[in-house]
Design a protein around this motif. Structure first.
Motif, PDB file in Angstrom:
ATOM      1  N   VAL A 185      -2.811   1.542 -10.572  1.00  0.00           N
ATOM      2  CA  VAL A 185      -3.032   1.255  -9.157  1.00  0.00           C
ATOM      3  C   VAL A 185      -3.464   2.535  -8.444  1.00  0.00           C
ATOM      4  O   VAL A 185      -3.381   3.635  -8.990  1.00  0.00           O
ATOM      5  N   ARG A 186      -3.905   2.398  -7.213  1.00  0.00           N
ATOM      6  CA  ARG A 186      -4.392   3.523  -6.437  1.00  0.00           C
ATOM      7  C   ARG A 186      -3.751   3.522  -5.050  1.00  0.00           C
ATOM      8  O   ARG A 186      -3.262   2.501  -4.577  1.00  0.00           O
ATOM      9  N   GLY A 187      -3.783   4.695  -4.402  1.00  0.00           N
ATOM     10  CA  GLY A 187      -3.158   4.836  -3.096  1.00  0.00           C
ATOM     11  C   GLY A 187      -4.119   5.341  -2.040  1.00  0.00           C
ATOM     12  O   GLY A 187      -5.319   5.525  -2.288  1.00  0.00           O
ATOM     13  N   THR A 188      -3.577   5.573  -0.853  1.00  0.00           N
ATOM     14  CA  THR A 188      -4.341   6.102   0.277  1.00  0.00           C
ATOM     15  C   THR A 188      -3.773   7.463   0.649  1.00  0.00           C
ATOM     16  O   THR A 188      -2.568   7.601   0.846  1.00  0.00           O
ATOM     17  N   PHE A 189      -4.640   8.460   0.743  1.00  0.00           N
ATOM     18  CA  PHE A 189      -4.244   9.817   1.099  1.00  0.00           C
ATOM     19  C   PHE A 189      -4.822  10.138   2.480  1.00  0.00           C
ATOM     20  O   PHE A 189      -6.037  10.158   2.659  1.00  0.00           O
TER      21      PHE A 189
ATOM     22  N   VAL B  51       6.816   1.434  -7.223  1.00  0.00           N
ATOM     23  CA  VAL B  51       5.635   0.860  -7.876  1.00  0.00           C
ATOM     24  C   VAL B  51       6.047  -0.182  -8.904  1.00  0.00           C
ATOM     25  O   VAL B  51       5.528  -1.315  -8.921  1.00  0.00           O
ATOM     26  N   ALA B  52       6.981   0.179  -9.780  1.00  0.00           N
ATOM     27  CA  ALA B  52       7.416  -0.749 -10.822  1.00  0.00           C
ATOM     28  C   ALA B  52       8.070  -1.995 -10.216  1.00  0.00           C
ATOM     29  O   ALA B  52       7.839  -3.115 -10.681  1.00  0.00           O
ATOM     30  N   GLY B  53       8.878  -1.799  -9.164  1.00  0.00           N
ATOM     31  CA  GLY B  53       9.537  -2.932  -8.529  1.00  0.00           C
ATOM     32  C   GLY B  53       8.545  -3.901  -7.911  1.00  0.00           C
ATOM     33  O   GLY B  53       8.729  -5.125  -7.969  1.00  0.00           O
ATOM     34  N   ALA B  54       7.492  -3.368  -7.326  1.00  0.00           N
ATOM     35  CA  ALA B  54       6.466  -4.231  -6.741  1.00  0.00           C
ATOM     36  C   ALA B  54       5.723  -5.005  -7.822  1.00  0.00           C
ATOM     37  O   ALA B  54       5.507  -6.219  -7.695  1.00  0.00           O
ATOM     38  N   LEU B  55       5.334  -4.334  -8.878  1.00  0.00           N
ATOM     39  CA  LEU B  55       4.602  -5.012  -9.950  1.00  0.00           C
ATOM     40  C   LEU B  55       5.467  -6.058 -10.633  1.00  0.00           C
ATOM     41  O   LEU B  55       4.982  -7.135 -11.008  1.00  0.00           O
ATOM     42  N   ASP B  56       6.753  -5.770 -10.800  1.00  0.00           N
ATOM     43  CA  ASP B  56       7.667  -6.750 -11.394  1.00  0.00           C
ATOM     44  C   ASP B  56       7.774  -8.010 -10.545  1.00  0.00           C
ATOM     45  O   ASP B  56       8.042  -9.098 -11.066  1.00  0.00           O
TER      46      ASP B  56
ATOM     47  N   SER C 297       0.859  -1.183   0.000  1.00  0.00           N
ATOM     48  CA  SER C 297       0.000   0.000   0.000  1.00  0.00           C
ATOM     49  C   SER C 297       0.891   1.228   0.000  1.00  0.00           C
ATOM     50  O   SER C 297       1.877   1.287   0.736  1.00  0.00           O
ATOM     51  N   ILE C 298       0.551   2.218  -0.828  1.00  0.00           N
ATOM     52  CA  ILE C 298       1.315   3.452  -0.913  1.00  0.00           C
ATOM     53  C   ILE C 298       0.454   4.580  -0.361  1.00  0.00           C
ATOM     54  O   ILE C 298      -0.670   4.802  -0.829  1.00  0.00           O
TER      55      ILE C 298
END
Length: 275
Positions: A82-86, A252-257, A59-60
């Motif tokens: 993807v989406r995040g939490t603000f 983000v890219a590292g997580a998706l990879d 979660s970001i």
């Protein structure tokens, strides 16, 4: 601010992430009683959940949140689908400081309409332990009311402690009134977890210099669980509490990879079977 930590890839058992902007002032605010309340509160769990998602989760999250986070942060996440939490400090809307300009109420409405989660960060953005129990409850109610006026129909929101500072009675109140609360103590949430002191990792050059993002993501893939990242501003020359677009993009890219699922905090709680 120390606490036994068993999920950190590199740091020793008592090392934790920095609190955030003006952490020394925030920790002093309220005096000795507030500091003791925080020290005790972070060690006592009023409720726990078993965090063992079938697939590793990331979660970001963005605290306060500055305009740059609402624009550049959301752009990077959405570019990857993807989406995040603000975490919204509703009393700070459009406020300027030496650090940044906080996004306004219109950003809350816009980001929510695009699928991002809007969560609680206190109305006045004061350290929880620096307020009396009654004042904290009123501040939380004002924060919740402001969010629900902007995004009707919301309920059971999550919360992030301003400056990472909790407090024993404040934490007890949160355990009865919000779905989960996020700290700034570094670590991955895995197994029996204090739902009112979720671990997280700061995305900043100072934090990642100690433990690189790749190490956190590799640990998440190896052991499983839920990793929550947090930051503030997102720009080319961020404050010490923010990050660059490059760092956020790499996370983000590292997580998706690595086939890590990226989702807002509320969806992560759903995926972990936490009501």
């Amino acid at each position: 601010m120390t606490q036994t930590e068993t999920t950190t890839p590199v740091r020793t058992a008592t090392q934790t992430a920095p609190i955030g902007p003006d952490d020394a002032t925030a920790a002093r605010d309220g005096g000795l009683l507030a500091r003791v309340s925080h020290a005790v509160g972070r060690r006592i769990a009023f409720r726990t959940g078993d965090v063992r998602p079938a697939r590793p989760i990331l979660s970001i999250t963005f605290d306060d949140f500055p305009r740059s986070a609402s624009v550049e942060g959301s752009r990077i996440l959405e570019a990857h689908g993807v989406r995040g939490t603000f975490y919204v400090a509703s009393g700070l809307f459009d406020r300027h400081s030496d650090l940044w300009t906080v996004a306004g109420a219109d950003a809350v409405v816009d980001l929510s309409s695009r699928g991002h989660e809007m969560a609680l960060h206190g109305h006045a953005h004061r350290p929880a332990a620096a307020m009396t129990a009654g004042a904290f409850a009123a501040d939380l109610a004002a924060n919740r009311a402001a969010l629900r006026r902007l995004v009707p129909g919301r309920s059971n929101e999550s919360y992030a402690y301003p400056y990472g500072i909790c407090g024993l009675p404040q934490k007890r109140w949160l355990s009865q009134t919000v779905r989960a609360s996020r700290s700034v103590m570094a670590g991955i949430n895995l197994g029996r977890t204090d739902l009112d002191f979720l671990k997280s990792v700061e995305i900043s050059e100072r934090s990642l210099a100690a433990v690189p993002m790749e190490a956190w993501l590799d640990r998440l893939v190896r052991d499983g669980g839920w990793l929550v990242l947090f930051t503030h501003d997102v720009c080319d020359n961020p404050t010490p509490y923010g990050t660059t677009a490059r760092i956020l993009e790499a996370a983000v890219a590292g997580a998706l990879d690595r086939d890590i699922a990226i989702m807002p905090v509320a969806e992560a709680l759903d995926a972990c079977g936490i009501a």
